[in-house]
Write a protein that holds these residues in place. Structure first.
Motif, mmCIF file in Angstrom:
data_model
loop_
_atom_site.group_PDB
_atom_site.id
_atom_site.type_symbol
_atom_site.label_atom_id
_atom_site.label_comp_id
_atom_site.label_asym_id
_atom_site.label_seq_id
_atom_site.Cartn_x
_atom_site.Cartn_y
_atom_site.Cartn_z
ATOM 1 N N LEU A 19 -14.163 -24.712 -27.326
ATOM 2 C CA LEU A 19 -15.526 -24.182 -27.347
ATOM 3 C C LEU A 19 -16.241 -24.490 -28.654
ATOM 4 C CD1 LEU A 19 -14.901 -20.781 -25.557
ATOM 5 C CD2 LEU A 19 -16.069 -22.797 -24.632
ATOM 6 N N MET A 20 -15.500 -24.626 -29.722
ATOM 7 C CA MET A 20 -16.109 -25.020 -30.993
ATOM 8 C C MET A 20 -16.570 -26.480 -30.953
ATOM 9 S SD MET A 20 -13.619 -23.094 -33.746
ATOM 10 C CE MET A 20 -14.355 -23.921 -35.169
ATOM 11 N N ARG A 21 -15.873 -27.300 -30.193
ATOM 12 C CA ARG A 21 -16.276 -28.708 -30.074
ATOM 13 C C ARG A 21 -17.538 -28.869 -29.248
ATOM 14 N NH1 ARG A 21 -10.471 -29.983 -29.951
ATOM 15 N NH2 ARG A 21 -10.483 -29.704 -27.712
ATOM 16 N N ARG A 22 -17.757 -27.932 -28.321
ATOM 17 C CA ARG A 22 -18.958 -27.986 -27.491
ATOM 18 C C ARG A 22 -19.428 -26.564 -27.223
ATOM 19 N NH1 ARG A 22 -21.147 -32.097 -23.754
ATOM 20 N NH2 ARG A 22 -22.701 -30.994 -22.545
ATOM 21 N N THR A 23 -20.318 -26.089 -28.067
ATOM 22 C CA THR A 23 -20.839 -24.725 -27.939
ATOM 23 C C THR A 23 -21.824 -24.650 -26.780
ATOM 24 O OG1 THR A 23 -22.687 -25.112 -29.433
ATOM 25 C CG2 THR A 23 -20.619 -24.384 -30.435
ATOM 26 N N GLY A 24 -22.392 -23.497 -26.570
ATOM 27 C CA GLY A 24 -23.372 -23.296 -25.508
ATOM 28 C C GLY A 24 -24.591 -24.199 -25.630
ATOM 29 N N THR A 25 -24.879 -24.670 -26.828
ATOM 30 C CA THR A 25 -26.017 -25.579 -27.027
ATOM 31 C C THR A 25 -25.611 -27.039 -26.854
ATOM 32 O OG1 THR A 25 -25.633 -25.819 -29.403
ATOM 33 C CG2 THR A 25 -27.051 -23.989 -28.697
ATOM 34 N N GLY A 26 -24.302 -27.289 -26.708
ATOM 35 C CA GLY A 26 -23.808 -28.659 -26.593
ATOM 36 C C GLY A 26 -23.382 -29.247 -27.922
ATOM 37 N N ALA A 27 -23.705 -28.565 -29.017
ATOM 38 C CA ALA A 27 -23.344 -29.047 -30.349
ATOM 39 C C ALA A 27 -21.949 -28.559 -30.719
ATOM 40 C CB ALA A 27 -24.356 -28.544 -31.375
ATOM 41 N N SER A 28 -21.338 -29.229 -31.683
ATOM 42 C CA SER A 28 -20.059 -28.755 -32.205
ATOM 43 C C SER A 28 -20.319 -27.881 -33.423
ATOM 44 C CB SER A 28 -19.158 -29.934 -32.570
ATOM 45 O OG SER A 28 -19.712 -30.644 -33.647
ATOM 46 N N VAL A 29 -19.311 -27.079 -33.763
ATOM 47 C CA VAL A 29 -19.429 -26.198 -34.913
ATOM 48 C C VAL A 29 -18.084 -26.214 -35.647
ATOM 49 C CG1 VAL A 29 -18.808 -24.111 -33.610
ATOM 50 C CG2 VAL A 29 -20.190 -23.908 -35.654
ATOM 51 N N SER A 30 -18.139 -26.282 -36.965
ATOM 52 C CA SER A 30 -16.922 -26.277 -37.782
ATOM 53 C C SER A 30 -16.453 -24.841 -37.996
ATOM 54 C CB SER A 30 -17.189 -26.928 -39.140
ATOM 55 O OG SER A 30 -18.005 -26.084 -39.940
ATOM 56 N N VAL A 31 -15.278 -24.707 -38.562
ATOM 57 C CA VAL A 31 -14.738 -23.384 -38.883
ATOM 58 C C VAL A 31 -15.704 -22.625 -39.784
ATOM 59 C CG1 VAL A 31 -12.894 -22.183 -40.121
ATOM 60 C CG2 VAL A 31 -12.329 -24.054 -38.557
ATOM 61 N N ARG A 32 -16.137 -23.266 -40.855
ATOM 62 C CA ARG A 32 -17.051 -22.611 -41.796
ATOM 63 C C ARG A 32 -18.409 -22.303 -41.164
ATOM 64 N NH1 ARG A 32 -15.438 -22.279 -47.138
ATOM 65 N NH2 ARG A 32 -13.538 -23.424 -47.599
ATOM 66 N N GLU A 33 -18.912 -23.209 -40.339
ATOM 67 C CA GLU A 33 -20.195 -22.969 -39.670
ATOM 68 C C GLU A 33 -20.093 -21.785 -38.711
ATOM 69 O OE1 GLU A 33 -22.052 -27.498 -39.563
ATOM 70 O OE2 GLU A 33 -20.615 -26.870 -38.011
ATOM 71 N N LEU A 34 -19.018 -21.743 -37.931
ATOM 72 C CA LEU A 34 -18.831 -20.642 -36.993
ATOM 73 C C LEU A 34 -18.708 -19.318 -37.740
ATOM 74 C CD1 LEU A 34 -18.446 -19.431 -34.223
ATOM 75 C CD2 LEU A 34 -16.035 -20.139 -34.312
ATOM 76 N N ALA A 35 -17.943 -19.317 -38.813
ATOM 77 C CA ALA A 35 -17.785 -18.104 -39.606
ATOM 78 C C ALA A 35 -19.138 -17.632 -40.149
ATOM 79 C CB ALA A 35 -16.798 -18.341 -40.744
ATOM 80 N N ALA A 36 -19.932 -18.558 -40.659
ATOM 81 C CA ALA A 36 -21.246 -18.197 -41.198
ATOM 82 C C ALA A 36 -22.156 -17.650 -40.093
ATOM 83 C CB ALA A 36 -21.887 -19.415 -41.872
ATOM 84 N N LEU A 37 -22.152 -18.299 -38.942
ATOM 85 C CA LEU A 37 -22.977 -17.842 -37.819
ATOM 86 C C LEU A 37 -22.549 -16.461 -37.333
ATOM 87 C CD1 LEU A 37 -23.205 -21.150 -35.758
ATOM 88 C CD2 LEU A 37 -25.111 -19.994 -36.920
ATOM 89 N N ALA A 38 -21.245 -16.211 -37.339
ATOM 90 C CA ALA A 38 -20.717 -14.939 -36.857
ATOM 91 C C ALA A 38 -20.712 -13.857 -37.936
ATOM 92 C CB ALA A 38 -19.300 -15.142 -36.321
ATOM 93 N N GLY A 39 -20.917 -14.261 -39.182
ATOM 94 C CA GLY A 39 -20.933 -13.293 -40.274
ATOM 95 C C GLY A 39 -19.561 -12.736 -40.615
ATOM 96 N N ILE A 40 -18.545 -13.587 -40.510
ATOM 97 C CA ILE A 40 -17.171 -13.167 -40.823
ATOM 98 C C ILE A 40 -16.547 -14.181 -41.772
ATOM 99 C CG2 ILE A 40 -16.863 -11.935 -38.637
ATOM 100 C CD1 ILE A 40 -15.247 -14.318 -37.653
ATOM 101 N N PRO A 41 -15.447 -13.844 -42.445
ATOM 102 C CA PRO A 41 -14.796 -14.800 -43.345
ATOM 103 C C PRO A 41 -14.268 -16.023 -42.592
ATOM 104 C CG PRO A 41 -13.988 -12.567 -43.740
ATOM 105 C CD PRO A 41 -14.801 -12.519 -42.480
ATOM 106 N N HIS A 42 -14.393 -17.197 -43.191
ATOM 107 C CA HIS A 42 -13.917 -18.411 -42.523
ATOM 108 C C HIS A 42 -12.407 -18.388 -42.333
ATOM 109 C CE1 HIS A 42 -12.326 -20.529 -46.086
ATOM 110 N NE2 HIS A 42 -13.313 -19.917 -46.735
#
Length: 95
Positions: A19-42
């Motif tokens: 799911l990180m490789r293809r999010t709901g928008t079709g884009a990929s997200v890195s560990v750090r990007e996902l953590a920042a978006l979710a507001g949690i530690p990477h």
């Protein structure tokens, strides 16, 4: 009297990775990007991906699912006292 903190157990590290490789928008997200978006530690995302951590607080589970663009129950299983009792151990958890 304290109330148990709701935890959510990750369905699968492989599913999270996919799911990180293809999010709901079709884009990929890195560990750090996902953590920042979710507001949690990477480190939490990294630990979930390696299996070092199996569960997070309900608020973190909802934030991660929203950041990826999926329903929370696609990626997480709500844990309760009965689930902990059946497994015989408490899941590893972090904020």
């Amino acid at each position: 009297m304290t109330h148990p903190v709701p935890l959510y157990r990750l369905v699968s590290a492989d599913l999270l990775r996919t799911l990180m490789r293809r999010t709901g928008t079709g884009a990929s997200v890195s560990v750090r990007e996902l953590a920042a978006l979710a507001g949690i530690p990477h480190g939490t995302i990294g630990n979930l991906l390696t299996g070092e951590q199996e569960a997070v607080l309900a608020s973190s589970a909802h934030s991660i699912a929203a950041a990826i663009g999926v329903d929370v129950l696609v990626l997480w299983i709500p844990e309760g006292r009965s689930a902990e009792h059946i497994s015989g151990r408490a899941p590893a958890v972090a904020l």
